[in-house]
Design an enzyme around this catalytic site. Sequence first.
Site, mmCIF file in Angstrom:
data_model
loop_
_atom_site.group_PDB
_atom_site.id
_atom_site.type_symbol
_atom_site.label_atom_id
_atom_site.label_comp_id
_atom_site.label_asym_id
_atom_site.label_seq_id
_atom_site.Cartn_x
_atom_site.Cartn_y
_atom_site.Cartn_z
ATOM 1 N N LYS A 56 0.825 -1.210 0.000
ATOM 2 C CA LYS A 56 0.000 0.000 0.000
ATOM 3 C C LYS A 56 0.866 1.270 0.000
ATOM 4 O O LYS A 56 2.080 1.213 0.279
ATOM 5 C CB LYS A 56 -0.928 -0.035 1.222
ATOM 6 N N TYR A 97 -12.367 -2.566 -3.881
ATOM 7 C CA TYR A 97 -12.810 -2.751 -2.487
ATOM 8 C C TYR A 97 -14.340 -2.754 -2.357
ATOM 9 O O TYR A 97 -14.847 -2.495 -1.260
ATOM 10 C CB TYR A 97 -12.231 -1.645 -1.614
ATOM 11 N N PHE A 105 -15.712 3.026 6.734
ATOM 12 C CA PHE A 105 -14.362 3.416 6.323
ATOM 13 C C PHE A 105 -14.144 3.337 4.804
ATOM 14 O O PHE A 105 -13.050 3.621 4.317
ATOM 15 C CB PHE A 105 -13.310 2.557 7.049
ATOM 16 N N ARG A 140 -1.678 -14.293 4.632
ATOM 17 C CA ARG A 140 -2.443 -13.649 5.716
ATOM 18 C C ARG A 140 -1.689 -13.784 7.048
ATOM 19 O O ARG A 140 -1.669 -12.858 7.863
ATOM 20 C CB ARG A 140 -3.841 -14.273 5.843
ATOM 21 N N THR A 200 -5.359 -6.949 10.919
ATOM 22 C CA THR A 200 -5.681 -5.710 10.209
ATOM 23 C C THR A 200 -5.138 -4.480 10.938
ATOM 24 O O THR A 200 -4.558 -3.586 10.330
ATOM 25 C CB THR A 200 -7.217 -5.580 10.044
ATOM 26 N N ARG A 253 2.582 -6.260 9.253
ATOM 27 C CA ARG A 253 1.851 -5.117 9.813
ATOM 28 C C ARG A 253 2.394 -4.699 11.175
ATOM 29 O O ARG A 253 2.395 -3.507 11.505
ATOM 30 C CB ARG A 253 0.360 -5.444 9.862
ATOM 31 N N ASN A 274 -1.927 0.284 6.941
ATOM 32 C CA ASN A 274 -1.389 -0.971 7.472
ATOM 33 C C ASN A 274 -0.531 -1.724 6.457
ATOM 34 O O ASN A 274 -0.352 -2.937 6.548
ATOM 35 C CB ASN A 274 -2.520 -1.836 8.034
ATOM 36 N N HIS A 319 -2.089 -5.390 1.608
ATOM 37 C CA HIS A 319 -3.361 -6.080 1.404
ATOM 38 C C HIS A 319 -3.051 -7.518 1.031
ATOM 39 O O HIS A 319 -2.062 -7.785 0.354
ATOM 40 C CB HIS A 319 -4.158 -5.445 0.244
ATOM 41 N N GLU A 378 -9.177 -11.195 -7.466
ATOM 42 C CA GLU A 378 -8.273 -10.049 -7.299
ATOM 43 C C GLU A 378 -7.070 -10.130 -8.246
ATOM 44 O O GLU A 378 -6.589 -9.103 -8.743
ATOM 45 C CB GLU A 378 -7.824 -9.954 -5.835
HETATM 46 O O1 CDP Z 1 -6.990 -5.888 5.001
HETATM 47 P P1 CDP Z 1 -7.773 -6.864 5.853
HETATM 48 O O2 CDP Z 1 -8.369 -7.987 5.047
HETATM 49 O O3 CDP Z 1 -6.982 -7.334 7.036
HETATM 50 O O4 CDP Z 1 -8.990 -6.031 6.489
HETATM 51 P P2 CDP Z 1 -10.460 -5.743 5.936
HETATM 52 O O5 CDP Z 1 -11.391 -5.899 7.073
HETATM 53 O O6 CDP Z 1 -10.730 -6.517 4.684
HETATM 54 O O7 CDP Z 1 -10.406 -4.189 5.592
HETATM 55 C C1 CDP Z 1 -9.805 -3.720 4.410
HETATM 56 C C2 CDP Z 1 -8.945 -2.534 4.754
HETATM 57 O O8 CDP Z 1 -9.780 -1.480 5.204
HETATM 58 C C3 CDP Z 1 -7.961 -2.741 5.889
HETATM 59 O O9 CDP Z 1 -6.747 -3.350 5.473
HETATM 60 C C4 CDP Z 1 -7.741 -1.332 6.377
HETATM 61 O O10 CDP Z 1 -6.776 -0.666 5.567
HETATM 62 C C5 CDP Z 1 -9.092 -0.676 6.154
HETATM 63 N N1 CDP Z 1 -9.875 -0.581 7.395
HETATM 64 C C6 CDP Z 1 -9.977 0.649 8.021
HETATM 65 O O11 CDP Z 1 -9.431 1.646 7.548
HETATM 66 N N2 CDP Z 1 -10.705 0.768 9.188
HETATM 67 C C7 CDP Z 1 -11.303 -0.328 9.716
HETATM 68 N N3 CDP Z 1 -11.998 -0.182 10.855
HETATM 69 C C8 CDP Z 1 -11.186 -1.575 9.093
HETATM 70 C C9 CDP Z 1 -10.461 -1.681 7.927
HETATM 71 MG MG MG Z 2 -9.823 -7.981 3.580
#
Ligand code: CDP
Ligand code: MG
Length: 136
Positions: free
Chosen positions: A12, A52, A60, A88, A94, A105, A115, A118, A129
């Site tokens: 990112k 996304y 968010f 993962r 996250t 992370r 973070n 992705h 994807e």
């Molecule tokens: O990336 P990951 O799959 O771990 O998390 P996700 O739940 O799929 O969320 C996608 C992305 O949204 C995260 O990697 C964060 O960058 C962002 N996010 C955020 O800004 N605030 C949150 N409360 C949750 C996710």
């Molecule tokens: Mg995700």
Amino acid sequence: MSKLQQTLSIIKPDAIERNLSGEIKSIFDKNNLKVKESKKIHITKDEAAEFYKVHQSKPFYNDLCTYLSSGPIEVMILEGENAVSENRRLMGATDPKNAEENTIRKLYGISIDKNSVHGSDSMENAAKEIDFFFKN
Ligand code: CDP
Ligand code: MG
């Protein structure tokens, strides 16, 4: 049971900006995830919104799309045994505050939104994807 899989990884903008691409790729390499394809791109907000869209109802979502399109990113196809779950695991939680020691992370993430990486969360999403960024 172990299976050879492919998954999508994105470095990112926060990590590209800090020149962490080499260090992140060396973590993949040390853990037997091979970078099969890689390209540095700068996507539009509309493209981020499409990528996304599973998160479109989340509070968010708008900030996330603005962020992913705010600067260059590196998109990669990783290949290895159980690549989806292995990536993962290497990424960590996250929110970097909750991520295990030595995960990407934990090492490099700044905050829940910045973070650093992705990673696809299932084989089905990995296929979608990879197609999104590497079809044709
Ligand atoms: O990336 P990951 O799959 O771990 O998390 P996700 O739940 O799929 O969320 C996608 C992305 O949204 C995260 O990697 C964060 O960058 C962002 N996010 C955020 O800004 N605030 C949150 N409360 C949750 C996710
Ligand atoms: Mg995700």
